[in-house]
Design a protein around this motif. Structure first.
Motif, PDB file in Angstrom:
ATOM      1  N   ASP A 239      68.040  58.712  76.742  1.00  0.00           N
ATOM      2  CA  ASP A 239      68.463  58.094  75.484  1.00  0.00           C
ATOM      3  C   ASP A 239      69.126  56.735  75.721  1.00  0.00           C
ATOM      4  O   ASP A 239      68.925  55.797  74.948  1.00  0.00           O
ATOM      5  N   HIS A 240      69.908  56.628  76.784  1.00  0.00           N
ATOM      6  CA  HIS A 240      70.528  55.340  77.127  1.00  0.00           C
ATOM      7  C   HIS A 240      69.450  54.309  77.466  1.00  0.00           C
ATOM      8  O   HIS A 240      69.518  53.154  77.032  1.00  0.00           O
TER       9      HIS A 240
ATOM     10  N   ALA B 152      67.801  53.218  74.285  1.00  0.00           N
ATOM     11  CA  ALA B 152      68.643  52.296  73.519  1.00  0.00           C
ATOM     12  C   ALA B 152      68.607  50.897  74.118  1.00  0.00           C
ATOM     13  O   ALA B 152      68.472  49.906  73.389  1.00  0.00           O
TER      14      ALA B 152
ATOM     15  N   GLU C  19      66.897  47.406  72.394  1.00  0.00           N
ATOM     16  CA  GLU C  19      67.728  46.228  72.157  1.00  0.00           C
ATOM     17  C   GLU C  19      67.167  44.989  72.842  1.00  0.00           C
ATOM     18  O   GLU C  19      67.750  43.931  72.775  1.00  0.00           O
TER      19      GLU C  19
END
Length: 183
Positions: free
Chosen positions: A106-107, A110, A114
């Motif tokens: 998930d990191h 993300a 971005e």
């Protein structure tokens, strides 16, 4: 020792049987913990399980023709349960490894959404990365050394099936995550 008592053909309570089952079981867990499985490892461990299963079947067959077989089966129930248990649990390691890697996955998703450049990644969670492909909308990575006839990995796409220019197809796995299969 009373020589009038029949001896079992093999002492199934020995540590060698237990150690062999544990080592082979851990090998199966590792080999099956990624989509598409680590085929080389699976072949190696499968060969070991073949020999273990052959011994298991021989001892079971000899035990079943001897008097007191039910007592012996109950006494060593763990030994007799190992092979069927391993076969039944083969699908679980993929889910466990995914869940253990979920925070990192998930990191990574993300940071990619971005605008972090794809770059060369070595690991995402517990997965060794062969390559990463995609864009900010959806991307995926292939896991090193998986599959026999194709590559396997994960793709992230929060708005439906991933739109990645790379080859292969996708199968929904969990949330915005898809299995990416390049066959």
């Amino acid at each position: 020792m009373d020589i009038t008592q029949p001896r079992a053909p093999m002492d199934v309570s020995s540590r060698a049987w237990g150690a062999g089952a544990v080592v082979l079981g851990l090998g199966v867990v590792y080999a099956t913990s990624v989509p598409g499985w680590h085929f080389g490892w699976l072949m190696l461990v499968g060969f070991g399980w073949m020999w273990f299963a052959l011994g298991w079947l021989i001892v079971l067959g000899l035990l079943l023709v001897r008097p007191g077989r039910l007592v012996a089966l109950r006494r060593h129930w763990a030994f007799w349960a190992v092979p069927p248990l391993v076969v039944g649990l083969v699908g679980a390691p993929v889910r466990v490894r995914f869940e253990l890697s979920r925070g990192s996955l998930d990191h990574f998703a993300a940071s990619m959404s971005e605008g972090t450049p794809l770059g060369k990644r070595r690991w995402v969670g517990l997965y060794p990365v062969a390559y990463v492909d995609g864009s900010r909308r959806s991307f995926g990575f292939m896991i090193e050394d998986t599959g026999m006839f194709g590559d396997y990995g994960f793709a992230w796409s929060p708005k439906g099936e991933p739109d990645i220019d790379g080859p292969g197809h996708y199968r929904h796995y969990d949330g915005p995550w898809y299995l990416w299969i390049d066959d």
